[in-house]
Design an enzyme around this catalytic site. Structure first.
Site, PDB file in Angstrom:
ATOM      1  N   GLY A 157       0.831  -1.203   0.000  1.00 11.27           N
ATOM      2  CA  GLY A 157       0.000   0.000   0.000  1.00 11.27           C
ATOM      3  C   GLY A 157       0.854   1.237   0.000  1.00 11.27           C
ATOM      4  N   GLY A 202       1.503   4.802   1.986  1.00 12.71           N
ATOM      5  CA  GLY A 202       1.246   5.645   3.150  1.00 12.71           C
ATOM      6  C   GLY A 202       1.545   7.079   2.768  1.00 12.71           C
ATOM      7  N   PHE A 226       3.870   8.923   3.849  1.00 15.35           N
ATOM      8  CA  PHE A 226       5.293   9.238   3.826  1.00 15.35           C
ATOM      9  C   PHE A 226       6.090   8.340   2.877  1.00 15.35           C
ATOM     10  CE2 PHE A 226       3.746  10.692   7.926  1.00 15.35           C
ATOM     11  CZ  PHE A 226       4.245  11.981   7.947  1.00 15.35           C
ATOM     12  N   LYS A 270       6.680   0.290   7.161  1.00 12.69           N
ATOM     13  CA  LYS A 270       6.338   1.590   6.577  1.00 12.69           C
ATOM     14  C   LYS A 270       7.639   2.295   6.295  1.00 12.69           C
ATOM     15  CE  LYS A 270       1.899   2.721   8.629  1.00 12.69           C
ATOM     16  NZ  LYS A 270       1.129   3.759   9.279  1.00 12.69           N
ATOM     17  N   ASP A 296      -8.794   9.804  15.152  1.00 14.69           N
ATOM     18  CA  ASP A 296      -9.068   9.359  13.785  1.00 14.69           C
ATOM     19  C   ASP A 296      -9.480   7.892  13.793  1.00 14.69           C
ATOM     20  OD1 ASP A 296      -9.358   9.589  11.094  1.00 14.69           O
ATOM     21  OD2 ASP A 296      -7.223   9.590  10.608  1.00 14.69           O
TER      22      ASP A 296
HETATM   23  O1  ACK Z   1      -6.077  -2.367   3.447  1.00 12.96           O
HETATM   24  P1  ACK Z   1      -4.634  -2.690   3.376  1.00 12.96           P
HETATM   25  O2  ACK Z   1      -4.179  -3.913   2.775  1.00 12.96           O
HETATM   26  O3  ACK Z   1      -4.035  -2.570   4.850  1.00 12.96           O
HETATM   27  O4  ACK Z   1      -3.858  -1.428   2.780  1.00 12.96           O
HETATM   28  C1  ACK Z   1      -3.322  -0.620   3.744  1.00 12.96           C
HETATM   29  C2  ACK Z   1      -1.902  -0.245   3.370  1.00 12.96           C
HETATM   30  O5  ACK Z   1      -1.038  -0.999   4.149  1.00 12.96           O
HETATM   31  C3  ACK Z   1      -1.585   1.229   3.562  1.00 12.96           C
HETATM   32  O6  ACK Z   1      -1.756   1.566   4.912  1.00 12.96           O
HETATM   33  C4  ACK Z   1      -1.758  -1.956   4.873  1.00 12.96           C
HETATM   34  N1  ACK Z   1      -1.141  -2.085   6.167  1.00 12.96           N
HETATM   35  C5  ACK Z   1      -0.735  -1.091   6.989  1.00 12.96           C
HETATM   36  N2  ACK Z   1      -0.210  -1.621   8.099  1.00 12.96           N
HETATM   37  C6  ACK Z   1      -0.295  -2.958   7.980  1.00 12.96           C
HETATM   38  C7  ACK Z   1       0.069  -4.047   8.823  1.00 12.96           C
HETATM   39  N3  ACK Z   1       0.619  -3.836  10.019  1.00 12.96           N
HETATM   40  N4  ACK Z   1      -0.154  -5.282   8.387  1.00 12.96           N
HETATM   41  C8  ACK Z   1      -0.718  -5.477   7.179  1.00 12.96           C
HETATM   42  N5  ACK Z   1      -1.080  -4.485   6.353  1.00 12.96           N
HETATM   43  C9  ACK Z   1      -0.871  -3.250   6.748  1.00 12.96           C
HETATM   44  C10 ACK Z   1      -3.174  -1.476   4.979  1.00 12.96           C
END
Ligand code: ACK
Length: 856
Positions: A501, A503, A505, A526, A619
């Site tokens: 995904g 973010g 940043f 991240k 949030d």
């Molecule tokens: O819906 P998703 O697959 O879940 O897409 C977003 C993306 O990264 C951008 O935030 C995924 N994501 C964020 N943190 C985690 C995590 N700890 N484990 C798995 N997916 C994550 C989030």
């Protein structure tokens, strides 16, 4: 009821009049009603009001105001407003104030005015208006009400200020504090440690303009000998002790120790039990272990040599041994020898006699028990003695000589040896550090073992387990915050696998982390994109500084950060199913109610933890919840100001802040009052998202319409097939008054109850009440599809009632909107079928109207 001493001028303007309220209780009012006369200027002055030290005061007015339309021919001069003024003065003799000296507070208009009909019914439509004035600089003030030709009855004037009431938090007492002059001002107030407590970190809190205590900082700890109970420090009872302020509570005296006193900071050892000075007071008292194996050595006619072994568990360093011996059966006459060695020779003994020996050891804690008795006999006197015994003496002398020589050489070398010793130690350390750096695992800036135990926060010792969130902003150097709360991970320990995904940043990736001594496990990573500014780096790592302070199964777990190499990364546990909103949308209708409630329970539990820590999320939304393969939900997305900057849902408000409108409580939108109670509102929205499988709250309504609808009292309807108990909980979370919303711990217990008793989830919100729930409070029916009441009644084949409706004042669709079942009965609509038809149609109309805003 008494004479208020208020002054009205001109004399024929405002009048003091006795009235009765809606319960027929007598009340005094000031009234004026010169609606027919031109050029009215009627003043009513209060007596002097002390502001009691407050610099912002509030004035609540209750009044009725007559509707000019209801006055025959009065429209020309009739007014529907009046003005309120104030004049500051240090004393009470400022009465001769000229009109132009007063400062205007506001023009006051009525929300509701009354008509003749209301008067006839004796229904007073009481208006309540509140205004505030400040900063005030004098000791008091006068208020004045100016009428310019309205028909007003002033029923009550309440003047008050707000204060943060005296409270005890973190064992510090904060005094009654009058709020600041500015409506957004926070006053920093220092707390005083309660009796028997000491300062750990200077306790402070902030008194908001609303009279609420916010942001507690620092704390006191119960001093040694006292423990915390119900915000006080209670003395440790006899038999219990507390050694340091940092110990959480009084503990029972360790084995073989006691205390007869209250407030003990340590316990005394029982007789014959000891504790070394260096032992902590939590350690049991013990006895030195007795000497057990004693062997005889050389025996002559006058001497016996003994040797023994140091006890297995000496309980400390043995300082010396005490050897007691006496001739058998002559116990009353004994000899004591002290020895630092494990051998002695008792001489001057009688030949051919039996001697009894007992040995005991002494440590810093005192003497241990004597060994059992050992009995040895001296050699008898022989007629012809040889001098063989000289040989061993020579051997012993030579041996002692060699040993002495070794000791002396050792002693001479010891001066330079120390240098060597230190040299070795430091070179060993020098070797150890690089190996630490190269090994995969966590390295900390500080390797001092003391600091491993103690947690330093801004120079103050903080014990692990203190559960208050620390805003990374409080650190002058944000890097310090990151390293305090997040572990540094070597980039070489991370394998990045996929981008999952984007973010704010930089990319979010999945990958694996291999730490020394641990199995490799999946993580989310991240990254901070290259070319970042210092502020971006700080904000990015700010999330880790926050996340690193949390440790809860429903909060996303931080593994660590990579800051020493690029790209800068935040590594968290991996959540296989990604964000909750997307996951639910993908799996629409696939889960049982219990599974959904389980998810909600997890989120509530995580939020309870955060609110207990004093962290307000701001949030909370399904998109910021992550879900793993076991359907465990975890709250994620922590940030500082950034929180709202990177959320695509966040919109700019008129005050310039960026807020995810649909998830945010009205008070947070209106005046940025973000609290755990506003998080509860958002939690209600998350409940709605979960129960509707990721539906967008308020569908495609614009943010402006959402704000307006919510302000007018509209709430989201129940999701389809939603258990009534859950929808009720959502509505509770959406109470306008934030204090009436449930707390997260109550939400958790409520969900636990529902989970334990699944039959309670069987009652669903039925379709019709689902619809009616769209309408709360003042629903603006009236501009619907029908142009007249007659047309509407005809359309639903109830035309026969048109005349009755018109005769009873229901002549417009607006007025029809207020009709209740009671009213229908009163109007003579007695057939249940007809009542239903009319009521259902009314409801449908309202729904259609609301549909424009909240489509079903
Ligand atoms: O819906 P998703 O697959 O879940 O897409 C977003 C993306 O990264 C951008 O935030 C995924 N994501 C964020 N943190 C985690 C995590 N700890 N484990 C798995 N997916 C994550 C989030």
């Amino acid at each position: 009821m008494g004479d208020l001493g208020w002054i009205a001028y001109p004399k024929n303007g405002w009048e003091e009049i006795g009235e009765v309220d809606e319960n027929y209780a007598p009340i005094h009012t000031y009234q004026v009603c010169k609606v027919m006369e031109q050029n009215q200027n009627n003043w009513l002055l209060t007596s002097w009001i002390s502001n009691e030290g407050a610099s912002r005061i509030f004035i609540e007015l209750k009044f009725t105001l007559r509707d000019c339309n209801s006055l025959p021919g009065g429209l020309g001069t009739c007014k529907e407003t009046f003005n309120m003024y104030y004049f500051e003065s240090d004393d009470e003799d400022g009465r001769n104030i000229r009109e132009n000296q007063y400062i205007k507070i506001d023009t006051i208009a009525a929300d509701e005015s009354f008509t003749e009909l209301d008067l006839g019914d004796r229904v007073m439509k009481l208006n309540t208006e509140v205004r505030d004035v400040g900063p005030l600089t004098k000791k008091g003030f006068y208020l004045a009400f100016q009428d310019v030709g309205a028909c007003i009855a002033l029923v009550s004037v309440r003047v008050y200020y707000k204060k943060c009431p005296s409270v005890i938090r973190n064992l510090a007492r904060f005094p009654d504090t009058i709020t600041g002059a500015d409506s957004s001002q926070l006053l920093e107030v220092s707390g005083v440690c309660v009796n028997h407590s000491v300062t750990d970190e200077a306790p402070k809190m902030h008194c908001s303009a609303e009279g609420e205590w916010l942001v507690p900082i620092g704390k006191c700890l119960c001093k040694a000998g006292y423990e915390e109970k119900n915000n006080t420090c209670q003395v440790c009872r006899p038999g219990f002790f507390k050694a340091s302020p940092h110990s959480p509570s009084c503990s029972k005296c360790p084995p073989h120790s006691y205390t007869l006193d209250e407030a003990s900071t340590s316990c005394l050892c029982e007789e014959h039990y000891f504790r070394r000075e260096s032992d902590p007071p939590t350690m049991a008292c013990t006895t030195p272990s007795p000497v057990s194996s004693v062997k005889k050595g050389k025996i002559t006619k006058n001497s016996i040599s003994l040797s023994w072994q140091e006890p297995d568990r000496p309980n400390g360093i043995i300082l010396e041994y005490e050897i007691k011996y006496f001739e058998k059966d002559q116990e009353t006459s004994y000899t004591i020898i002290k020895s630092k060695e494990t051998t002695i020779t008792a001489d001057g003994l009688k030949p051919g006699s039996a001697y009894v020996f007992q040995i005991r050891a002494r440590t810093a804690a005192g003497y241990g028990g004597f060994s059992r008795r050992f009995e040895f006999e001296t050699s008898p006197v022989l007629a012809a003695s040889s001098d063989q015994s000289q040989i061993p003496i020579i051997v012993v002398s030579v041996t002692v000589g060699v040993i002495l020589l070794a000791v002396v050489i050792g002693f001479l070398l010891s001066g330079s040896c120390c240098d060597h010793g230190c040299g070795w130690a430091s070179s060993l350390r020098a070797v150890a550090y690089p190996s630490l750096i190269w090994r995969c695992g966590y390295s900390k800036a500080k390797q001092d073992p003391e600091e491993e135990k103690m947690h330093f926060h801004n120079g103050h010792i903080k014990l692990p387990g203190v559960r208050t969130y620390i805003d990374p902003h409080t650190y002058e150097d944000p890097n310090q915050a990151v390293h305090e709360f997040a572990k540094e991970i070597e980039a070489s320990c991370i394998t990045i696998e996929r981008v999952i995904g984007a973010g704010e940043f930089g990319e979010v990736c999945s990958g694996r982390l291999k730490l020394q001594g641990k199995r490799e496990f999946p993580v989310a990573i991240k990254t901070l994109k290259v070319g970042y500014t210092e502020k971006q780096r700080r904000d990015f790592l700010g999330e880790a500084s926050i996340m690193g302070q949390f440790d809860h199964p429903n909060i996303i777990h931080l593994e660590g950060v990579v800051t020493k190499s690029k790209p800068v990364m935040i590594v968290t546990e991996y959540m296989e199913n990604g964000s909750l909103d997307t996951f639910l949308k993908k799996n629409d209708g696939q889960f049982t109610v219990i599974q959904l409630v389980g998810m909600l329970r997890g989120i509530a539990s995580g939020m309870k933890y955060l609110s207990d820590m004093g962290y307000v999320h701001r949030d909370l939304a399904a998109r910021n919840i992550l879900i793993n393969s076991n359907l465990v939900c975890k709250v994620s997305d922590f940030g500082l100001s950034r929180v709202l900057e990177d959320d695509p849902e966040a919109a700019y408000t008129t005050r310039g802040g960026k807020i995810p409108i649909r998830w945010t409580a009205p008070e947070a939108i209106a005046f940025r009052k973000f609290t755990s109670a506003s998080d509860v509102w958002s939690y209600g929205i998350v409940m709605w998202e979960v129960m509707s499988y990721g539906e967008r709250p308020y569908w495609e309504m614009t943010n402006q319409d959402v704000i307006k609808a919510v302000e007018e009292g509209y709430r989201l309807p129940s999701p389809m097939d939603c258990p009534a108990a859950l929808y009720q909980l959502m509505l509770d979370c959406w109470q306008k008054d934030r204090n009436s919303r449930p707390k997260f711990d109550e939400i958790v217990s409520m969900l636990d109850k529902l989970i334990r008793n699944p039959s309670s989830l069987k009652t669903l919100v039925n379709a019709s009440s689902r619809v009616s729930n769209l309408l709360v409070e003042h629903s603006p029916v009236g501009s619907g599809a029908y142009r007249s009441v007659g047309e509407w009644l005809e359309a639903i084949k109830m035309g026969r009632y048109t005349e009755i409706f018109m005769e009873n004042g229901y002549s417009s669709m607006d007025s029809v909107a207020q009709v209740t079942l009671e009213d229908l009965r009163r109007l003579g609509v007695t057939l249940v079928g007809h009542q239903k038809k009319i009521m259902n149609s009314l409801q449908e109309m309202k729904v259609q109207l609301v549909n424009g805003m909240v489509p079903l």
